[in-house]
Design a protein around this motif. Sequence first.
Motif, short mmCIF file in Angstrom:
data_model
loop_
_atom_site.label_atom_id
_atom_site.label_comp_id
_atom_site.label_asym_id
_atom_site.label_seq_id
_atom_site.Cartn_x
_atom_site.Cartn_y
_atom_site.Cartn_z
N GLY A 1 -38.38 14.98 -3.05
CA GLY A 1 -39.00 15.60 -1.89
C GLY A 1 -38.74 16.95 -1.66
O GLY A 1 -37.81 17.65 -2.39
N VAL A 2 -39.30 17.70 -0.80
CA VAL A 2 -39.19 18.92 -0.18
C VAL A 2 -39.30 18.90 1.04
O VAL A 2 -40.17 18.80 1.60
N SER A 3 -38.28 19.92 1.52
CA SER A 3 -37.93 20.53 3.03
C SER A 3 -38.11 21.96 3.20
O SER A 3 -37.23 22.53 2.52
N LEU A 4 -39.00 22.43 3.90
CA LEU A 4 -39.25 23.92 4.23
C LEU A 4 -38.88 23.98 5.81
O LEU A 4 -39.80 23.50 6.46
N LEU A 5 -37.74 24.32 5.94
CA LEU A 5 -37.26 24.49 7.42
C LEU A 5 -36.92 25.93 7.77
O LEU A 5 -36.35 26.52 7.12
N ALA A 6 -37.53 26.25 9.29
CA ALA A 6 -37.11 27.55 9.63
C ALA A 6 -36.90 27.47 11.08
O ALA A 6 -36.85 26.23 11.72
N THR B 1 -34.35 1.70 -13.59
CA THR B 1 -34.09 2.84 -13.71
C THR B 1 -34.44 3.59 -12.24
O THR B 1 -35.59 3.39 -11.76
N SER B 2 -33.57 4.73 -11.96
CA SER B 2 -34.13 5.34 -10.61
C SER B 2 -33.73 6.78 -10.91
O SER B 2 -32.53 7.28 -11.65
N ARG B 3 -34.71 7.78 -10.30
CA ARG B 3 -34.31 9.22 -10.28
C ARG B 3 -34.69 9.51 -9.07
O ARG B 3 -35.59 9.28 -8.33
N GLU B 4 -33.68 10.36 -8.24
CA GLU B 4 -33.92 10.92 -6.99
C GLU B 4 -33.60 12.51 -7.07
O GLU B 4 -32.57 12.83 -7.42
N THR B 5 -34.53 13.26 -6.50
CA THR B 5 -34.47 14.66 -6.65
C THR B 5 -34.97 15.34 -5.38
O THR B 5 -36.46 15.12 -5.11
N PHE B 6 -34.04 15.99 -4.49
CA PHE B 6 -34.49 16.48 -3.15
C PHE B 6 -34.17 17.97 -3.20
O PHE B 6 -33.13 18.27 -3.62
N LYS B 7 -35.04 18.77 -2.81
CA LYS B 7 -34.92 20.32 -2.51
C LYS B 7 -35.24 20.68 -1.22
O LYS B 7 -36.17 20.06 -0.52
N ALA B 8 -34.55 21.66 -0.68
CA ALA B 8 -34.67 22.18 0.65
C ALA B 8 -34.40 23.53 0.77
O ALA B 8 -33.59 24.16 0.05
N VAL B 9 -35.39 24.16 1.29
CA VAL B 9 -35.38 25.69 1.64
C VAL B 9 -35.11 25.78 3.04
O VAL B 9 -35.88 25.29 4.03
N VAL B 10 -33.98 26.51 3.63
CA VAL B 10 -33.64 26.72 4.80
C VAL B 10 -33.57 28.03 5.21
O VAL B 10 -32.55 28.92 4.65
N ASP B 11 -34.29 28.31 6.25
CA ASP B 11 -34.19 29.93 7.01
C ASP B 11 -33.75 29.99 8.37
O ASP B 11 -33.69 28.87 8.93
N MET C 1 -29.22 11.03 -9.12
CA MET C 1 -29.55 11.70 -8.05
C MET C 1 -29.06 13.14 -7.99
O MET C 1 -27.81 13.33 -8.29
N MET C 2 -29.83 13.97 -7.45
CA MET C 2 -29.62 15.35 -7.34
C MET C 2 -30.28 15.96 -5.98
O MET C 2 -31.46 15.66 -5.82
N SER C 3 -29.37 16.52 -5.43
CA SER C 3 -29.84 17.26 -4.07
C SER C 3 -29.63 18.94 -4.27
O SER C 3 -28.43 19.24 -4.75
N ARG C 4 -30.61 19.61 -4.08
CA ARG C 4 -30.44 21.11 -4.17
C ARG C 4 -31.09 21.71 -2.85
O ARG C 4 -31.93 21.47 -2.34
N GLY D 1 -41.57 24.38 -6.70
CA GLY D 1 -42.70 24.06 -7.50
C GLY D 1 -41.97 22.99 -8.64
O GLY D 1 -42.83 22.12 -9.08
N GLU D 2 -40.84 22.95 -8.95
CA GLU D 2 -40.39 22.27 -9.91
C GLU D 2 -40.24 20.71 -9.29
O GLU D 2 -40.65 19.80 -10.44
N VAL D 3 -40.18 20.40 -8.13
CA VAL D 3 -40.45 19.41 -7.43
C VAL D 3 -42.12 18.95 -7.23
O VAL D 3 -42.23 17.72 -7.74
N VAL D 4 -42.68 19.84 -6.66
CA VAL D 4 -44.13 19.51 -6.41
C VAL D 4 -44.87 19.16 -7.62
O VAL D 4 -45.88 18.22 -7.63
#
Length: 443
Positions: free
Chosen positions: A293-298, A317-327, A351-354, A416-419
């Motif tokens: 997932g991707v979160s775009l927060l402002a 097998t499981s893979r979890e990748t989540f990214k957030a852009v926080v302004d 699992m990875m969170s960035r 874009g890496e996640v999208v």
Amino acid sequence: MNVAIAAIKTEAETGLMEAYSAARHSLPGGRAISAARNEAFDAFALGGLPHRRLEAWKFTDLRRLVKDAKPIAPPPDAAAFEAAARAGQDLGGLGFRRISIVDGAFAPALSDLEGLEAGVTIRPLASALAADESVLSCDIGPVLPANEPTLLLNTAFAADGAVIEVADGVVVERPFHLMFVTTGAAPTAVYTRSLVVLGQGARATLVESHEGPEQSDYQVNAVVKVELGDDARLDHVKVVREGNAALHVATLLADVGARAHFSAFGFLVGGALVRNQLFVRLAGVETVAELSGVSLLAGRQHGDTTLSIDHAAPGSTSRETFKAVVDDAAQAVFQGKIAVRQQAQKTDARMMSRALLLSAEAEVYSKPELEIFADDVQCGHGATTGTLDDQLKFYLMARGIPAKEAEALLIQAFVGEVVETIAHEGLREGLSAVTLAWLGERG
């Protein structure tokens, strides 16, 4: 001398009790459904809204953040249908099969229900409730906490939604689009429950979107339960574009069979307070789950992604990748837990969170967890939080790219890496366009 201690109810909790008391006899369902509703609300009333003393809600204290209970949304009128017909323009040209839920009510007139493939049925949840079917069941094992407060509320109040069923071996080429639209300027509360069932070997794509008016502090509590048979595959993409004052709490329950493949992607770009929680049980052998997932927060947005995945059988097998852009002064929360049962040998889970911080006031809370009871597994987790790379930004600016555009390129690459993991090309392009629009609105 024994003194009885009564818990102090907040204004919102008192309002919810009054709302249920007034609505309980008009909600659809026979004796079994009514009993399930009453049991759920009694359990909710005992604990109240979730708060920071509950570990899973430590960073999203609804008891403090929810000031009042909004009235349940009335049945949609002509104006509501007209507003809903204009919704979903971003995804409208992609050829999806539209299933419209307007102000919590299934809207056949705005849905594309003609020409269904053999073995595919789509019907309102309200009709299943009226027949006293057990569609409010949410049992997916220990991965789901007992008495989860917002799920209890949904069980008590949910009156409609969609039931999508795909028979064994059926491959659905045209994606389903579950479109939830809240209309009207007056703040209301909307509760929906939807059920998606894929038989053995069936395949489908489900797009779920949520949107509503700006400047209206409406409240949404949505639940989607997914049941995948052995060897089935479901690709699920959820897009949250609620109004800028809205509260959105959503729960995804997934029960995945043997050798099945389940992918879920969440895209968050709207709403004042949003919590997406996912509870996934890999119940069969050699099952694959991909959650991202991707979160775009402002502004002062608060976005919370909480997930729990239960490896309950060998070789999954499981893979979890989540990214957030926080302004600005926004807050991002990620809580992820991988549980591996004793019998689930040969599990492979990562699992990875960035998070990317764009201002000094932005905040990120990340809490990844592993709970492993098997001894022959490969599991790992990680979390990173940082700012834009000044050297990369300088590199772009040195080649004549203005500072704001350089930042936008770096953010777009980060997201874009996640999208790019989304299988549907049109959906990838559409969400990339939404990302560009969000970047264009940055000050």
